[in-house]
Design a protein around this motif. Sequence first.
Motif, PDB file in Angstrom:
ATOM      1  N   ASP A   5       0.981  -1.290   0.021  1.00 23.26           N
ATOM      2  CA  ASP A   5       0.415  -0.051  -0.153  1.00 23.26           C
ATOM      3  C   ASP A   5       0.701   1.306  -0.123  1.00 23.26           C
ATOM      4  O   ASP A   5       1.911   1.572   0.853  1.00 23.26           O
TER       5      ASP A   5
ATOM      6  N   THR B  69       2.362   2.877   3.556  1.00 22.52           N
ATOM      7  CA  THR B  69       3.088   1.503   3.840  1.00 22.52           C
ATOM      8  C   THR B  69       4.550   0.986   3.705  1.00 22.52           C
ATOM      9  O   THR B  69       4.341   1.482   2.442  1.00 22.52           O
TER      10      THR B  69
ATOM     11  N   LYS C 128     -12.993  -6.826  -1.849  1.00 21.30           N
ATOM     12  CA  LYS C 128     -12.964  -5.803  -2.829  1.00 21.30           C
ATOM     13  C   LYS C 128     -13.712  -5.114  -3.230  1.00 21.30           C
ATOM     14  O   LYS C 128     -14.523  -6.365  -4.244  1.00 21.30           O
TER      15      LYS C 128
ATOM     16  N   ARG D 157     -11.655  -0.078  -1.972  1.00 21.35           N
ATOM     17  CA  ARG D 157     -11.990  -0.759  -0.579  1.00 21.35           C
ATOM     18  C   ARG D 157     -12.376  -1.969  -0.802  1.00 21.35           C
ATOM     19  O   ARG D 157     -12.365  -3.008  -2.083  1.00 21.35           O
TER      20      ARG D 157
ATOM     21  N   THR E 102      -5.212  -7.573  -0.850  1.00 23.60           N
ATOM     22  CA  THR E 102      -5.204  -5.985  -0.680  1.00 23.60           C
ATOM     23  C   THR E 102      -5.641  -5.411   0.629  1.00 23.60           C
ATOM     24  O   THR E 102      -7.158  -5.565   0.989  1.00 23.60           O
ATOM     25  N   HIS E 103      -5.030  -4.633   0.554  1.00 24.75           N
ATOM     26  CA  HIS E 103      -5.562  -4.123   2.501  1.00 24.75           C
ATOM     27  C   HIS E 103      -5.532  -5.363   3.738  1.00 24.75           C
ATOM     28  O   HIS E 103      -7.062  -5.069   4.227  1.00 24.75           O
TER      29      HIS E 103
ATOM     30  N   ARG F 280      -4.702  -4.425   7.064  1.00 29.56           N
ATOM     31  CA  ARG F 280      -5.755  -3.361   7.591  1.00 29.56           C
ATOM     32  C   ARG F 280      -7.694  -4.142   7.718  1.00 29.56           C
ATOM     33  O   ARG F 280      -7.821  -3.187   8.998  1.00 29.56           O
TER      34      ARG F 280
ATOM     35  N   ASP G 125      -4.495   5.419   9.823  1.00 29.07           N
ATOM     36  CA  ASP G 125      -5.425   4.848   9.129  1.00 29.07           C
ATOM     37  C   ASP G 125      -6.375   5.657   8.634  1.00 29.07           C
ATOM     38  O   ASP G 125      -7.297   5.907   9.455  1.00 29.07           O
TER      39      ASP G 125
ATOM     40  N   LYS H 218      -8.690   5.325   5.933  1.00 33.94           N
ATOM     41  CA  LYS H 218      -9.730   4.471   5.248  1.00 33.94           C
ATOM     42  C   LYS H 218     -10.443   3.693   6.333  1.00 33.94           C
ATOM     43  O   LYS H 218     -11.024   3.474   5.977  1.00 33.94           O
ATOM     44  N   TYR H 219      -9.686   2.587   6.606  1.00 33.96           N
ATOM     45  CA  TYR H 219     -11.202   2.052   8.381  1.00 33.96           C
ATOM     46  C   TYR H 219     -10.228   2.688   8.912  1.00 33.96           C
ATOM     47  O   TYR H 219     -11.050   1.746  10.400  1.00 33.96           O
TER      48      TYR H 219
END
Length: 323
Positions: A141, A144, A194, A203, A238-239, A242, A255, A257-258
């Motif tokens: 990411d 990251t 996803k 997301r 992906t992700h 997280r 973070d 996004k989440y």
Amino acid sequence: MMAQSKKLEVRHEQIDTESAGQRIDNYLVRILKGVPKSHVYRLLRSGQVRVGGRRVAQTYRLQVDDLVRIPPVQVSTASEHRVVPVGQALPVLYEDEALLILDKPAGQAVHGGSGVSFGVIEQLRRQRPDARLLELAHRLDRETSGLLIVAKKRAALAALHELMRNGGIEKHYVTVVSGRWMNPRQHIRTPLYKYLTGDGERRVRVQADGKPAHSIVTLMRRWETVSQLGVELKTGRTHQIRVHLTHQGFPLVGDDKYGDFALNKRLAKEAGLTRMFLHAARLRFAHPLTGAPVSVEAPLPPELQAFLKHLDASEVRDAGEAV
């Protein structure tokens, strides 16, 4: 003043051993400098790109001696001259004739696209213009930091992908999460799905019909309100880290996004943490060509080390100890 354009002639490219095994969409993006990915996909969907005289899907993997027909393509001179800056030398922690392993800085995308004009791989190619091949073996990411493998030979890239599919690469991360994580060691096996948000952002969520995902979480240290964890990825969704930890009720600090946005804002003000605390810290695998053991570690970046010192100074630490 409008950008001028240059028209390319029909091209026929014969695939050599270095390009064999690569997906045709990635191959076209690489050789059609300045052409947007969206246009490359349109060329494939419309059948204007052909291999051996026939249409192929974007997932088609090229073979030695394939003859690829590439139609005339309008290339914007503005895009053509949007040069990737050489930039600061990317830190290389391991290198041989087949691959190299970078310590990627946080905030830098691994490749261009989705609103980012260039990433680590484009910058690396700019810094090494004589390299015959430089291809990402996996992704990190943008937020990251840490270890990123780049293949220098097509055979090494194919072997690395095979290792990853079969769980042959140990990938260990370090993170700090909101909350007091209690289990010394815990396996998380929840499927991940996803999707795109209404404004087109990528997301991931836990969903029964998602792809299988497996993370192994180890408690390293614990304070009054946060915990430091080690996470080994057995799959590479992906992700994954997280979403797995947020689903458990332990969002990663920083973070965007989440995570816990109020906490993030407070930590930025009080502790100066302005990024997500997630770092790819250790890789272990058998060399893709020789089979020799490869083990590489990347230390925590200074801003993450400073945050841990802030925690030690401001919060009581309890039974969770470093391992």
